[in-house]
Design an enzyme around this catalytic site. Structure first.
Site, mmCIF file in Angstrom:
data_model
loop_
_atom_site.group_PDB
_atom_site.id
_atom_site.type_symbol
_atom_site.label_atom_id
_atom_site.label_comp_id
_atom_site.label_asym_id
_atom_site.label_seq_id
_atom_site.Cartn_x
_atom_site.Cartn_y
_atom_site.Cartn_z
ATOM 1 N N HIS A 52 3.301 -1.770 -2.848
ATOM 2 C CA HIS A 52 2.454 -1.867 -1.428
ATOM 3 C C HIS A 52 2.530 -3.519 -1.258
ATOM 4 C CE1 HIS A 52 -0.352 -3.812 -4.864
ATOM 5 N NE2 HIS A 52 -1.015 -4.314 -3.881
ATOM 6 N N HIS A 54 0.844 -6.030 -0.134
ATOM 7 C CA HIS A 54 0.167 -7.388 -0.612
ATOM 8 C C HIS A 54 1.262 -8.522 -0.869
ATOM 9 C CE1 HIS A 54 -4.022 -5.470 -0.807
ATOM 10 N NE2 HIS A 54 -3.694 -5.654 0.167
ATOM 11 N N ASP A 56 1.141 -10.828 -3.055
ATOM 12 C CA ASP A 56 1.472 -11.236 -4.367
ATOM 13 C C ASP A 56 2.477 -10.203 -5.267
ATOM 14 O OD1 ASP A 56 -0.818 -9.261 -4.211
ATOM 15 O OD2 ASP A 56 -1.323 -9.688 -6.197
ATOM 16 N N HIS A 57 2.762 -9.198 -4.454
ATOM 17 C CA HIS A 57 3.578 -8.010 -4.512
ATOM 18 C C HIS A 57 4.825 -8.116 -3.866
ATOM 19 C CE1 HIS A 57 0.816 -5.766 -6.960
ATOM 20 N NE2 HIS A 57 -0.224 -6.549 -6.333
ATOM 21 N N HIS A 110 -6.370 1.832 -2.353
ATOM 22 C CA HIS A 110 -6.218 0.279 -2.474
ATOM 23 C C HIS A 110 -5.659 -0.248 -1.184
ATOM 24 C CE1 HIS A 110 -5.724 -4.015 -4.137
ATOM 25 N NE2 HIS A 110 -4.570 -3.935 -3.861
ATOM 26 N N ASP A 127 -1.553 -1.683 -7.997
ATOM 27 C CA ASP A 127 -2.948 -1.944 -7.864
ATOM 28 C C ASP A 127 -3.940 -0.748 -7.954
ATOM 29 O OD1 ASP A 127 -2.354 -4.557 -8.186
ATOM 30 O OD2 ASP A 127 -2.956 -5.369 -6.292
ATOM 31 N N HIS A 165 -1.707 -6.329 -13.002
ATOM 32 C CA HIS A 165 -2.601 -7.611 -13.071
ATOM 33 C C HIS A 165 -3.371 -7.358 -14.566
ATOM 34 C CE1 HIS A 165 -2.703 -9.128 -9.186
ATOM 35 N NE2 HIS A 165 -2.556 -7.973 -8.598
#
Length: 253
Positions: A52, A54, A56-57, A110, A127, A165
């Site tokens: 996805h 975001h 941090d990915h 998400h 996530d 995570h």
């Protein structure tokens, strides 16, 4: 094929799959740990998988592509930087030099276009599903995320789940509040506390055991329904309503 966890930021895992001298990385939010591992091990990057959008990915993709212009697979319904192949439900990925094929699963909730990758009894789910928990609902609906979790829970029990995570201990604390009498949950909590005390990851985890201790996969169980109704302040008439009540409770737990 070996699967290596590369810690990033405070609690992310970037997953690196290595076979012979090739590597595939999943959700590289930071290029530095990937570049360091590739250099230390003498590996060549073969592909990047993204679940996805975001940051941090995805934050490390551009830097990794500057080193090696490899294929980047990402969800068709999201804007993924550097994506060369948009994927969706039913697509099958075959990466040159890597024996395992991966089937794409649409798992929105998400985020609106979140995908997961499943193959060789390995699940990379970003996530969507966490150990003893699930992702927050940022762009989807409770019904979507519940359906996505049900889809993942229907995979074989020996599936190894690689989420992104290290939220396990906090998730287990919430799960214990939902089901204080769950013996499987108590055993898992003790085991995961020992792993973290030794600075070891709690991921991956087996999907079959997850069904016994993750409240978000247990929304049809009487104790879970009863506790969710207490938090909701009234009757809940469907599994989706139970799920939504649990997710809202977890948001403020």
């Amino acid at each position: 094929m070996q699967i290596i966890p590369l810690p990033a930021f405070r609690d992310n895992y970037i997953w690196l799959l290595r076979q012979d001298r090739l590597a595939v990385v999943v959700d590289p939010g930071d290029a530095a740990p990937v570049r360091r591992y590739l250099a230390e091990q003498g590996l060549s990057l073969a592909a990047i998988l993204v679940t996805h959008h975001h940051p941090d990915h995805t934050g490390g993709i551009a830097e990794l592509l500057a080193d090696a212009p490899v294929p980047v697979f990402g969800p068709a319904r999201e804007n993924i930087p550097g994506c060369t192949q948009a994927v969706q439900e039913g697509d099958v990925l075959q990466i040159s030099g890597i024996d395992t094929e991966f089937r794409v699963l649409d798992v929105p909730g998400h985020t609106a276009g979140h995908v997961a990758y499943y193959g060789g009894k390995l699940l990379f789910c970003g996530d969507t599903l966490f150990a003893a928990g699930c992702g927050r609902i940022f762009e989807g609906t409770p019904a979507q995320l519940h359906a996505s979790l049900e889809k993942l829970a229907a995979l074989p029990a020996d599936t190894q789940v690689y989420c992104t995570h290290e939220y396990t201990l906090s998730n287990l604390a919430f799960a214990a509040a939902v089901e204080p009498g769950n013996a499987d949950l108590a055993e898992r909590s003790a085991r995961c506390q020992a792993l973290r005390a030794a600075d070891r990851p709690t991921v991956p985890f087996a999907l079959g055991a997850e069904r016994l201790s993750n409240p978000f996969l247990r929304v049809t169980e009487a104790p879970v329904i009863a506790r969710a109704e207490v938090e909701a302040g009234g009757p809940l008439n469907s599994p989706v309503e139970v799920f939504a009540a649990l997710r809202e409770w977890k948001n403020r737990f």
